[in-house]
Scaffold this motif. Structure first.
Motif, PDB file in Angstrom:
ATOM      1  N   GLU A  96      46.626  34.113  41.731  1.00 20.56           N
ATOM      2  CA  GLU A  96      45.867  35.335  41.487  1.00 20.56           C
ATOM      3  C   GLU A  96      45.591  35.452  39.994  1.00 20.56           C
ATOM      4  OE1 GLU A  96      47.349  38.896  43.402  1.00 20.56           O
ATOM      5  OE2 GLU A  96      48.508  37.680  44.818  1.00 20.56           O
ATOM      6  N   ALA A 130      44.638  36.816  36.170  1.00 20.08           N
ATOM      7  CA  ALA A 130      45.098  37.976  35.400  1.00 20.08           C
ATOM      8  C   ALA A 130      44.110  39.126  35.555  1.00 20.08           C
ATOM      9  CB  ALA A 130      45.237  37.597  33.929  1.00 20.08           C
ATOM     10  N   LYS A 131      44.644  40.352  35.610  1.00 20.79           N
ATOM     11  CA  LYS A 131      43.779  41.524  35.679  1.00 20.79           C
ATOM     12  C   LYS A 131      44.480  42.694  35.003  1.00 20.79           C
ATOM     13  CE  LYS A 131      45.340  42.783  40.352  1.00 20.79           C
ATOM     14  NZ  LYS A 131      44.912  43.086  41.733  1.00 20.79           N
ATOM     15  N   ASP A 132      43.667  43.575  34.439  1.00 24.77           N
ATOM     16  CA  ASP A 132      44.187  44.696  33.657  1.00 24.77           C
ATOM     17  C   ASP A 132      45.140  44.139  32.595  1.00 24.77           C
ATOM     18  OD1 ASP A 132      42.712  46.405  35.277  1.00 24.77           O
ATOM     19  OD2 ASP A 132      44.361  46.622  36.705  1.00 24.77           O
ATOM     20  N   GLN A 138      48.105  42.739  33.496  1.00 19.73           N
ATOM     21  CA  GLN A 138      49.017  41.825  34.172  1.00 19.73           C
ATOM     22  C   GLN A 138      48.597  40.382  33.975  1.00 19.73           C
ATOM     23  OE1 GLN A 138      49.265  43.012  38.289  1.00 19.73           O
ATOM     24  NE2 GLN A 138      51.011  44.329  37.887  1.00 19.73           N
ATOM     25  N   LYS A 188      48.393  36.314  35.163  1.00 12.31           N
ATOM     26  CA  LYS A 188      48.151  35.632  36.432  1.00 12.31           C
ATOM     27  C   LYS A 188      49.470  35.462  37.160  1.00 12.31           C
ATOM     28  CE  LYS A 188      46.828  32.203  33.867  1.00 12.31           C
ATOM     29  NZ  LYS A 188      46.252  30.926  33.384  1.00 12.31           N
TER      30      LYS A 188
END
Length: 396
Positions: A151, A153-155, A157, A159
């Motif tokens: 998944e 990285a987002k925001d 957070q 990966k």
């Protein structure tokens, strides 16, 4: 240095200030600043009796001693200082930690006679029983038989990658690794098919909705993937012996890739049914249906008071009583849980369904308690707006 009296780790005390220890570095990590200057060296040291202690070499001693140490190197360390271990995560279960000071000296050792390594493996059943101290790291070994895609990285957070491991008794546990550790697993499964044995050194426990997850620490964790360590070799032999006599998840995955999306994993486990045919299902059966939410049947009674242990409905008598017999002797704590009744239309037929807590949380990214406290006046319209956007797949 070799003629000096050697102290064992178990003999160290805060009252001492002039002693020498003879140790092997069984784990080493380095922390650097934004400009790549060495700030700290972290180590786990083991003496010839197998006793361990955590050690920090902070600035400015990290720069002076940084090139001296290697993982699995053996050393004499003279005049370190002992102090309390007050870290958020302890990498060795003990009250003290070693630090370097201005007169600490290090020399190479060529006659270390202790074990090669010393792992503290957590039992998978203990993880499920919440019998592991979350403030102390542990080691874990198991057979990885299912791995979900990386998944991004987002925001804020990093990966991450999530997979499932099983022990020799068939107990399973979820593992989520972040950042470079996720990359390490992803690189391996991208080039190999089938199950593999993984040893994680310095892992930590995190509970997500009362389910145990094994996570990596920020720097101290180390992965051994299909390595030739004695522990992995022994585990694989035991696993192979069980494979010969039992049908396990190893045989399910040994000839094919273990990479699945959550969507495919869900569909592979359950059969598909039209809405008009779900009345033919046996009681307790499971099936997949595809439909669109057309309306909410009851916008007032959208949650219930649930037992925090088992999610069963609580009955309000003189005191709150859980309806599940398993919680008979437990201290009961109530928490709001979603129970949303909807009308769902498929290609053929319309049916009334109930969406429970876990599924609603996954969509809204909020708990029922969050809605009650933060969105008291607008929670109904909030749910309707977000849930109505989805064509959902239901199990019955």
């Amino acid at each position: 240095m070799e003629n000096r009296k050697i102290s064992m780790i178990s003999e160290l005390a805060l009252s001492q200030d002039d002693y020498t220890i003879k140790v092997r570095v069984i784990r080493l990590w380095r922390q650097t600043s934004w400009n790549q200057q060495l700030r700290m060296i972290g180590m786990i040291l083991m003496d010839e009796m197998g006793s361990k202690i955590e050690c920090n070499v902070d600035k400015p001693f990290a720069s002076l001693q940084g090139k001296s140490f290697e993982e699995y190197g053996d050393y004499y360390i003279h005049k370190p200082t002992l102090w309390l271990n007050e870290g958020a995560i302890k990498f060795v279960d003990g009250p003290h930690k070693l630090y370097f000071q201005y007169n600490t000296k290090v020399t190479k050792c060529i006659d270390f006679c202790g074990p090669q390594n010393s792992f503290d493996f957590a039992d998978f059943q203990q993880l499920h029983d919440n019998a592991i101290n979350p403030k102390i790291s542990f080691d874990v070994i198991g057979n990885v038989f299912r791995c979900f895609p990386l998944e991004p990285a987002k925001d804020r957070q990093e990966k991450k990658i999530t997979f499932k491991m099983e022990d020799l008794e068939g107990h399973e546990v979820f593992v989520t690794l972040w950042g470079r550790y996720a990359d390490e697993i992803n690189a391996y499964v991208s080039k190999h098919t089938g199950h593999f044995v993984l040893l994680i050194q310095c892992a930590k426990l995190k509970l997500v909705r009362d389910r145990p997850y094994v996570n990596n620490t920020y720097l101290a964790t180390k992965l051994y993937i299909e390595d030739d360590t004695e522990e992995i070799t022994t585990f694989k032999k035991s696993l192979q012996a069980k494979k010969g006599s039992l049908t396990s998840s190893v045989s399910r995955t040994s000839s094919s890739s273990i990479m699945y999306s959550l969507h495919d994993d869900f569909l592979q486990k359950n059969s598909f049914h039209q809405i008009s045919a779900i009345h033919e299902l046996n009681e307790g059966g499971c099936a997949v249906i595809l439909g669109t939410i057309k309306m909410f049947e009851d916008t007032r009674n959208w949650y219930y008071n649930a037992c925090k242990h088992c999610k069963s409905k609580l009955e309000e008598k003189e005191i709150m009583v859980c309806t599940n017999e398993k919680c008979k002797d437990k201290l009961i704590t109530a928490e709001p849980s979603f129970m949303i009744k909807v009308r769902v239309q498929g290609l053929v037929g319309v049916v009334s369904l109930t969406i429970f807590d876990r599924e609603v949380r996954n969509i809204l990214k909020l708990s029922a308690a969050d809605l009650l406290s933060k969105y008291e006046r607008v929670y109904v319209s909030y749910m309707q707006y977000h849930l109505a956007k989805y064509n959902l797949i239901f199990t019955h």
